[in-house]
Design a protein around this motif. Sequence first.
Motif, PDB file in Angstrom:
ATOM      1  N   SER A   1      -1.036  50.073 -20.140  1.00  0.00           N
ATOM      2  CA  SER A   1       0.083  49.932 -21.059  1.00  0.00           C
ATOM      3  C   SER A   1       1.349  50.600 -20.518  1.00  0.00           C
ATOM      4  CB  SER A   1      -0.291  50.517 -22.428  1.00  0.00           C
ATOM      5  OG  SER A   1       0.786  50.380 -23.318  1.00  0.00           O
ATOM      6  N   ALA A   2       1.240  51.844 -20.103  1.00  0.00           N
ATOM      7  CA  ALA A   2       2.395  52.578 -19.577  1.00  0.00           C
ATOM      8  C   ALA A   2       2.904  51.935 -18.287  1.00  0.00           C
ATOM      9  CB  ALA A   2       2.042  54.041 -19.346  1.00  0.00           C
ATOM     10  N   PHE A   3       1.983  51.499 -17.430  1.00  0.00           N
ATOM     11  CA  PHE A   3       2.361  50.854 -16.164  1.00  0.00           C
ATOM     12  C   PHE A   3       3.135  49.568 -16.443  1.00  0.00           C
ATOM     13  CE2 PHE A   3       1.786  48.200 -12.434  1.00  0.00           C
ATOM     14  CZ  PHE A   3       1.891  49.084 -11.373  1.00  0.00           C
ATOM     15  N   ALA A   4       2.599  48.724 -17.329  1.00  0.00           N
ATOM     16  CA  ALA A   4       3.244  47.451 -17.655  1.00  0.00           C
ATOM     17  C   ALA A   4       4.610  47.684 -18.295  1.00  0.00           C
ATOM     18  CB  ALA A   4       2.351  46.633 -18.583  1.00  0.00           C
ATOM     19  N   GLU A   5       4.704  48.687 -19.147  1.00  0.00           N
ATOM     20  CA  GLU A   5       5.972  48.997 -19.808  1.00  0.00           C
ATOM     21  C   GLU A   5       7.035  49.431 -18.797  1.00  0.00           C
ATOM     22  OE1 GLU A   5       7.367  52.535 -22.704  1.00  0.00           O
ATOM     23  OE2 GLU A   5       5.633  51.396 -23.422  1.00  0.00           O
ATOM     24  N   ILE A   6       6.666  50.321 -17.904  1.00  0.00           N
ATOM     25  CA  ILE A   6       7.627  50.791 -16.899  1.00  0.00           C
ATOM     26  C   ILE A   6       7.969  49.681 -15.913  1.00  0.00           C
ATOM     27  CG2 ILE A   6       7.947  52.398 -14.978  1.00  0.00           C
ATOM     28  CD1 ILE A   6       6.386  54.463 -16.647  1.00  0.00           C
ATOM     29  N   LEU A   7       6.994  48.885 -15.503  1.00  0.00           N
ATOM     30  CA  LEU A   7       7.270  47.768 -14.594  1.00  0.00           C
ATOM     31  C   LEU A   7       8.246  46.782 -15.231  1.00  0.00           C
ATOM     32  CD1 LEU A   7       6.753  46.364 -11.892  1.00  0.00           C
ATOM     33  CD2 LEU A   7       4.791  45.225 -12.967  1.00  0.00           C
TER      34      LEU A   7
END
Length: 125
Positions: free
Chosen positions: A68-74
């Motif tokens: 979730s955090a990875f997708a949000e930052i990407l």
Amino acid sequence: MRENDMLEKEEIFSKVLRAGRRTYFFDVRATKADDYYITITESKKFTEEDGSFHFKKHKIYLYKEDFSAFAEILEEMTSYVLNHKGEEVISERHQKDFKKEYASEKTEEDMPKISTFTDISFDDI
């Protein structure tokens, strides 16, 4: 369990993105506990002056708790770039028809004119 059986069990789902000299491999894999995670591998081709080549690879392991955090930052980072610079690629190196020129690729017209014959009389020596 044999090593080949373990490899077959570990690789669940894969996608490949070819992008010029780079290739990106997206793989869903399984842990020993049969949970899933993602690996993202960048493989970049380097060509030597003699025509030989080698690949450099970099791998990221992405676990479910970080999705979730990875997708949000990407998403945030890609949106930032596109909003500030647009989708046009500025660097000529990234154009599909870009070809790097090496010194060995110069034509005769590019080379200085050098006489390959010298008229020497042995009487002059």
